[in-house]
Write an enzyme that holds these catalytic residues in place. Sequence first.
Site, mmCIF file in Angstrom:
data_model
loop_
_atom_site.group_PDB
_atom_site.id
_atom_site.type_symbol
_atom_site.label_atom_id
_atom_site.label_comp_id
_atom_site.label_asym_id
_atom_site.label_seq_id
_atom_site.Cartn_x
_atom_site.Cartn_y
_atom_site.Cartn_z
ATOM 1 N N ASP A 204 0.858 -1.187 0.000
ATOM 2 C CA ASP A 204 0.000 0.000 0.000
ATOM 3 C C ASP A 204 0.895 1.239 0.000
ATOM 4 O O ASP A 204 1.516 1.570 1.018
ATOM 5 C CB ASP A 204 -0.907 -0.017 1.238
ATOM 6 C CG ASP A 204 -1.891 1.140 1.241
ATOM 7 O OD1 ASP A 204 -1.726 2.061 0.408
ATOM 8 O OD2 ASP A 204 -2.821 1.134 2.068
ATOM 9 N N ASN B 164 3.238 6.077 -11.467
ATOM 10 C CA ASN B 164 1.903 6.151 -12.067
ATOM 11 C C ASN B 164 0.786 5.991 -11.040
ATOM 12 O O ASN B 164 -0.303 6.532 -11.226
ATOM 13 C CB ASN B 164 1.803 5.064 -13.150
ATOM 14 C CG ASN B 164 0.368 4.756 -13.515
ATOM 15 O OD1 ASN B 164 -0.287 5.524 -14.215
ATOM 16 N ND2 ASN B 164 -0.156 3.643 -13.005
ATOM 17 N N TYR C 120 -7.568 16.251 -5.231
ATOM 18 C CA TYR C 120 -6.967 15.496 -6.343
ATOM 19 C C TYR C 120 -6.252 16.444 -7.310
ATOM 20 O O TYR C 120 -5.083 16.235 -7.657
ATOM 21 C CB TYR C 120 -8.032 14.683 -7.082
ATOM 22 C CG TYR C 120 -7.473 14.031 -8.325
ATOM 23 C CD1 TYR C 120 -6.537 13.000 -8.217
ATOM 24 C CD2 TYR C 120 -7.839 14.463 -9.599
ATOM 25 C CE1 TYR C 120 -5.983 12.423 -9.348
ATOM 26 C CE2 TYR C 120 -7.291 13.885 -10.735
ATOM 27 C CZ TYR C 120 -6.364 12.869 -10.604
ATOM 28 O OH TYR C 120 -5.806 12.299 -11.727
ATOM 29 N N LYS D 23 -2.194 16.821 -8.280
ATOM 30 C CA LYS D 23 -1.608 16.704 -9.619
ATOM 31 C C LYS D 23 -0.898 18.002 -10.024
ATOM 32 O O LYS D 23 0.065 17.969 -10.805
ATOM 33 C CB LYS D 23 -2.689 16.315 -10.638
ATOM 34 C CG LYS D 23 -3.190 14.883 -10.438
ATOM 35 C CD LYS D 23 -2.074 13.857 -10.595
ATOM 36 C CE LYS D 23 -2.543 12.427 -10.466
ATOM 37 N NZ LYS D 23 -1.455 11.457 -10.653
HETATM 38 N N1 LIG Z 1 -8.247 7.598 -15.654
HETATM 39 C C1 LIG Z 1 -8.212 8.894 -15.844
HETATM 40 O O1 LIG Z 1 -9.160 9.513 -16.368
HETATM 41 C C2 LIG Z 1 -6.986 9.667 -15.446
HETATM 42 C C3 LIG Z 1 -6.885 11.001 -15.873
HETATM 43 C C4 LIG Z 1 -5.770 11.726 -15.526
HETATM 44 C C5 LIG Z 1 -4.765 11.153 -14.765
HETATM 45 N N2 LIG Z 1 -4.877 9.866 -14.359
HETATM 46 C C6 LIG Z 1 -3.798 9.315 -13.522
HETATM 47 O O2 LIG Z 1 -3.320 8.117 -14.099
HETATM 48 C C7 LIG Z 1 -2.756 7.302 -13.066
HETATM 49 C C8 LIG Z 1 -3.264 5.861 -13.245
HETATM 50 O O3 LIG Z 1 -4.658 5.839 -13.087
HETATM 51 P P1 LIG Z 1 -5.597 4.871 -13.902
HETATM 52 O O4 LIG Z 1 -6.516 5.692 -14.698
HETATM 53 O O5 LIG Z 1 -4.825 3.833 -14.589
HETATM 54 O O6 LIG Z 1 -6.487 4.275 -12.693
HETATM 55 P P2 LIG Z 1 -6.619 2.813 -12.091
HETATM 56 O O7 LIG Z 1 -7.027 1.830 -13.149
HETATM 57 O O8 LIG Z 1 -7.514 2.996 -10.895
HETATM 58 O O9 LIG Z 1 -5.159 2.448 -11.622
HETATM 59 C C9 LIG Z 1 -4.578 2.938 -10.446
HETATM 60 C C10 LIG Z 1 -3.423 2.048 -10.066
HETATM 61 O O10 LIG Z 1 -2.854 2.559 -8.839
HETATM 62 C C11 LIG Z 1 -2.836 1.507 -7.873
HETATM 63 N N3 LIG Z 1 -3.057 2.041 -6.545
HETATM 64 C C12 LIG Z 1 -4.133 2.741 -6.098
HETATM 65 N N4 LIG Z 1 -4.005 2.989 -4.784
HETATM 66 C C13 LIG Z 1 -2.831 2.425 -4.403
HETATM 67 C C14 LIG Z 1 -2.162 2.320 -3.162
HETATM 68 N N5 LIG Z 1 -2.667 2.845 -2.050
HETATM 69 N N6 LIG Z 1 -0.982 1.654 -3.112
HETATM 70 C C15 LIG Z 1 -0.463 1.092 -4.226
HETATM 71 N N7 LIG Z 1 -1.041 1.170 -5.440
HETATM 72 C C16 LIG Z 1 -2.214 1.826 -5.515
HETATM 73 C C17 LIG Z 1 -3.971 0.569 -8.285
HETATM 74 O O11 LIG Z 1 -3.707 -0.751 -7.846
HETATM 75 P P3 LIG Z 1 -4.311 -1.452 -6.543
HETATM 76 O O12 LIG Z 1 -5.734 -1.027 -6.415
HETATM 77 O O13 LIG Z 1 -4.099 -2.892 -6.839
HETATM 78 O O14 LIG Z 1 -3.449 -0.982 -5.412
HETATM 79 C C18 LIG Z 1 -3.854 0.616 -9.809
HETATM 80 O O15 LIG Z 1 -2.859 -0.275 -10.242
HETATM 81 C C19 LIG Z 1 -3.140 7.946 -11.742
HETATM 82 O O16 LIG Z 1 -2.042 8.644 -11.221
HETATM 83 C C20 LIG Z 1 -4.246 8.911 -12.137
HETATM 84 O O17 LIG Z 1 -4.312 10.029 -11.268
HETATM 85 C C21 LIG Z 1 -5.957 9.096 -14.682
#
Ligand SMILES: NC(=O)c1ccc[n+]([C@@H]2O[C@H](COP(=O)([O-])OP(=O)(O)OC[C@H]3O[C@@H](n4cnc5c(N)ncnc54)[C@H](OP(=O)(O)O)[C@@H]3O)[C@@H](O)[C@H]2O)c1
Length: 266
Positions: free
Chosen positions: A59, A86, A151, A155
């Site tokens: 975590d 990421n 959030y 960022k």
């Molecule tokens: N999706 C969007 O629209 C969007 C837009 C802009 C930026 N982003 C950024 O892109 C990045 C990836 O997001 P995503 O869209 O791919 O979302 P996602 O599918 O929810 O992936 C998030 C990842 O982070 C891990 N994570 C979350 N909490 C954690 C914790 N406490 N410890 C360790 N790992 C953790 C999750 O794995 P576990 O749950 O297994 O821990 C998962 O592998 C993030 O930084 C997000 O802010 C996303």
Amino acid sequence: MKVTIITGASSGIGEAFAKRLAGENHNLLLIARSETKLKTICEELKQLYKIEAQYIAIDLSQPGADEQVFKETQKRNLQVNWLINNAGIGSAGDFVKLDLQSEFNLIQLNIATLVGLTQRYLKIMREDNGGTIINVGSVASFTPTPFQATYAASKAFVRSFTEAIIAENLPYKIRFLLVCPGLTESKFFENGSMSEQDKQTLSHGFKFQTPEDVVNEAMVGLHKGKTKVISGFRNRLLVAALYFFPNAMIVKMGAKGFRPNFQPIE
Ligand SMILES: NC(=O)c1ccc[n+]([C@@H]2O[C@H](COP(=O)([O-])OP(=O)(O)OC[C@H]3O[C@@H](n4cnc5c(N)ncnc54)[C@H](OP(=O)(O)O)[C@@H]3O)[C@@H](O)[C@H]2O)c1
């Protein structure tokens, strides 16, 4: 053995980075909480691409997690020459009603862990005079975002921090990339307690990118020597448009759009 660390590699953009880089012969160290998913992804990638893939289930929102990861890589004798920060979580709602501990966890994960991992591995990359660091920000970093206040601020930190670190390290042969995705189809919304209605409000009916689109644009940008990639044409347009309007106006408009979702008239 040289490895690429990808945090948040169990789904979404992190998983897409893992698949892409495995295909480019990187040995991987995948990090997230979901051990079963990490294990499955590692097995798949090892079979498909004949690379080494290992994981740490941890975590990263807990203080000291960055040090634990660092010590584990030393114990496993891994030379981290790529780091992809990421992992990140969102939160949405009327700030005063949000769970405060979750907001602190968000700050720890999105900011403190990223800073910790960056410093620890950057030090080694500087000694080796080489390496690559990719930090995943967001288009939300370009303006304060009402009802996603913590959030978007987290960022904005990632963007400001990364841009500063890039400039500090110009004399060294280390590549940096700040990736700013916009709306991307992943578990991000459900994990950040956003409803289908919130997603609709955010998207204004526009199509989301896929994690693979984001990673593809990031990799093209990296290979072209760019230090910042805003993925998606619509997102680049959006960010460019922000410069033409007063910040206060944009923030007020943002609040107006989300108010019916989060502060409905009772
Ligand atoms: N999706 C969007 O629209 C969007 C837009 C802009 C930026 N982003 C950024 O892109 C990045 C990836 O997001 P995503 O869209 O791919 O979302 P996602 O599918 O929810 O992936 C998030 C990842 O982070 C891990 N994570 C979350 N909490 C954690 C914790 N406490 N410890 C360790 N790992 C953790 C999750 O794995 P576990 O749950 O297994 O821990 C998962 O592998 C993030 O930084 C997000 O802010 C996303």
